[in-house]
Design a protein around this motif. Sequence first.
Motif, short mmCIF file in Angstrom:
data_model
loop_
_atom_site.label_atom_id
_atom_site.label_comp_id
_atom_site.label_asym_id
_atom_site.label_seq_id
_atom_site.Cartn_x
_atom_site.Cartn_y
_atom_site.Cartn_z
N LEU A 78 0.58 -0.73 -0.16
CA LEU A 78 -0.03 0.12 -0.03
C LEU A 78 0.93 1.12 0.25
N SER A 79 2.23 1.67 1.05
CA SER A 79 2.97 2.43 0.55
C SER A 79 3.61 2.42 -0.47
N GLU A 80 3.83 1.50 -1.50
CA GLU A 80 4.18 1.67 -2.47
C GLU A 80 3.48 2.28 -3.91
N ALA A 81 1.83 1.11 -3.57
CA ALA A 81 0.97 2.32 -3.95
C ALA A 81 1.08 3.67 -3.98
N ALA A 82 0.64 4.59 -2.62
CA ALA A 82 1.25 5.89 -2.34
C ALA A 82 2.51 6.34 -3.17
N HIS A 83 3.19 5.68 -3.12
CA HIS A 83 4.53 6.05 -3.63
C HIS A 83 4.46 6.95 -4.85
N SER A 84 4.04 5.50 -5.57
CA SER A 84 2.90 5.90 -7.15
C SER A 84 2.48 6.12 -7.07
N ALA A 85 1.23 6.76 -6.42
CA ALA A 85 -0.09 8.14 -6.64
C ALA A 85 0.79 9.19 -6.61
N GLY A 101 2.59 13.56 0.38
CA GLY A 101 2.02 12.56 0.39
C GLY A 101 2.25 10.90 0.52
N GLY A 102 3.15 11.11 -0.40
CA GLY A 102 3.84 9.21 -0.47
C GLY A 102 4.46 9.36 0.65
N ALA A 103 5.52 9.88 1.48
CA ALA A 103 6.40 9.74 2.58
C ALA A 103 5.50 10.16 3.54
N GLY A 104 3.79 11.39 3.91
CA GLY A 104 3.75 10.94 5.26
C GLY A 104 2.65 9.64 4.42
N PHE A 105 1.94 9.00 3.88
CA PHE A 105 1.45 7.65 3.96
C PHE A 105 2.08 6.17 4.23
N SER A 106 3.13 6.39 3.98
CA SER A 106 4.04 5.63 4.04
C SER A 106 4.42 5.27 5.11
N ILE A 107 5.01 6.09 6.13
CA ILE A 107 5.20 5.72 7.49
C ILE A 107 4.78 6.27 8.60
N THR A 108 3.36 6.48 8.23
CA THR A 108 2.23 6.55 9.39
C THR A 108 1.32 4.75 8.91
N HIS A 109 1.43 4.54 7.50
CA HIS A 109 1.07 2.96 7.56
C HIS A 109 1.43 2.37 7.90
N GLY A 110 2.97 2.15 7.86
CA GLY A 110 3.62 1.45 8.52
C GLY A 110 4.02 1.39 10.06
N GLY A 146 5.60 -3.98 7.94
CA GLY A 146 5.54 -2.01 8.58
C GLY A 146 6.84 -1.76 7.99
N ALA A 147 8.14 -1.70 8.65
CA ALA A 147 9.16 -1.82 8.43
C ALA A 147 9.78 -1.14 7.72
N ALA A 148 9.61 -1.90 6.03
CA ALA A 148 9.50 -1.94 4.67
C ALA A 148 8.65 -0.30 4.65
N SER A 149 7.67 -0.38 5.47
CA SER A 149 6.73 0.73 4.81
C SER A 149 7.66 1.70 4.96
N VAL A 150 7.97 1.55 6.50
CA VAL A 150 8.63 2.99 7.11
C VAL A 150 9.81 3.50 6.32
N ALA A 151 10.60 2.47 6.55
CA ALA A 151 11.77 2.76 5.29
C ALA A 151 11.71 3.36 3.83
N ILE A 152 10.79 3.00 3.15
CA ILE A 152 10.16 3.64 2.18
C ILE A 152 10.37 5.19 1.86
N GLY A 153 8.89 5.43 3.38
CA GLY A 153 8.75 6.75 3.37
C GLY A 153 9.65 7.31 3.57
N LEU A 154 11.19 7.18 4.69
CA LEU A 154 12.27 7.22 4.45
C LEU A 154 12.87 7.79 2.96
N LEU A 155 12.53 6.83 2.70
CA LEU A 155 13.74 7.04 1.13
C LEU A 155 13.25 8.05 0.85
N LEU A 156 11.60 8.50 0.39
CA LEU A 156 10.99 9.79 -0.08
C LEU A 156 11.27 10.94 0.63
N VAL A 157 11.45 10.50 1.88
CA VAL A 157 11.73 11.83 2.39
C VAL A 157 12.94 12.16 1.82
#
Length: 308
Positions: free
Chosen positions: A39-46, A92-101, A196-207
């Motif tokens: 879902l974080s990757e979906a938010a990332h692509s969105a 959008g991408g980073a905020g959703f990924s970190i909070t959801h993770g 969940g950790a992967a989701s947070v890591a994706i968010g930090l990457l986007l940050v």
Amino acid sequence: MEEKSGESLGTVLVAGAANLTIALAKLVAGLISGSAAMLSEAAHSAADTVTEILLLVAVRRSGKPADRRHPFGYGKAGFLWAMMAAVATLVGGAGFSITHGLHEISHGEELSNLTPSYVVLAVSFVIEGVSFSKAFSQLRAEAARYDVNPFRLVRLTSDTPLKAVLFEDAAALVGLLIAAAGLLGSQLTGSALWDGAASVAIGLLLVVVALILIQSNLSLLIGQAAPQGIETGIRAVLTAQPEVQDVVELLTMMIGPGHILVAAKIDFRDEFSAAGVEIACEEVDRRLRECFPGVMQVFLDPTPTRRR
């Protein structure tokens, strides 16, 4: 410059189409599996899709011709819209990924049927790779044109749409690998912690990517100078003119993607008449535009050097 804008527009269109397709596929896979990383990757692509839309606006706005109210053109509008695109990625991408993770790490979610997720990740990697390859090919062509290293050019370039696509596609490829590792870790251990950790890591990457792009565009908005190598070349052209005694001061500013304003205080040799100085100014203007196609405006101010 029109050819360069066309290249950037094509690069952005390819990236936008890829991100929209990938976002929908990731969303379906994420809903099926319940994976926070998917879902974080979906938010990332969105978020990347929104970014591409804003970059299209940036390319269009920066390409508008100069008019009476904007005599230097609309180039800096491209920097503004590109910065807004980076903010969209951050919020959008980073905020959703970190909070959801973090939510999945604290509450845990049961994952199911991860096969569609792995398939989507693999296909997405290929599509993102194609988009990144197009952007990198454009970067290499520009680097060859200016005879610089591609990695040095991507750090210095004022072609913000190209820079954004490169950084975001690179982040997308890394994010896909992180998501796959999170899914595999959760599948092997039975714990949602890895996902969940992967989701947070994706968010930090986007940050990180968003902050780099925001800083780059902000610097251009407030009047960044041309790269040092170009300034050195401009100074060399000025001093090579026979009528020029010395370059008292040289100022440059990026006024659009690849567009440069040059302002210089020149000490002309005393033996040349006013008419000779005027001819010399015209020749310098012609040579600068010939040697550096990005030079859009040239202002020369005859200024004597203070001599004893």
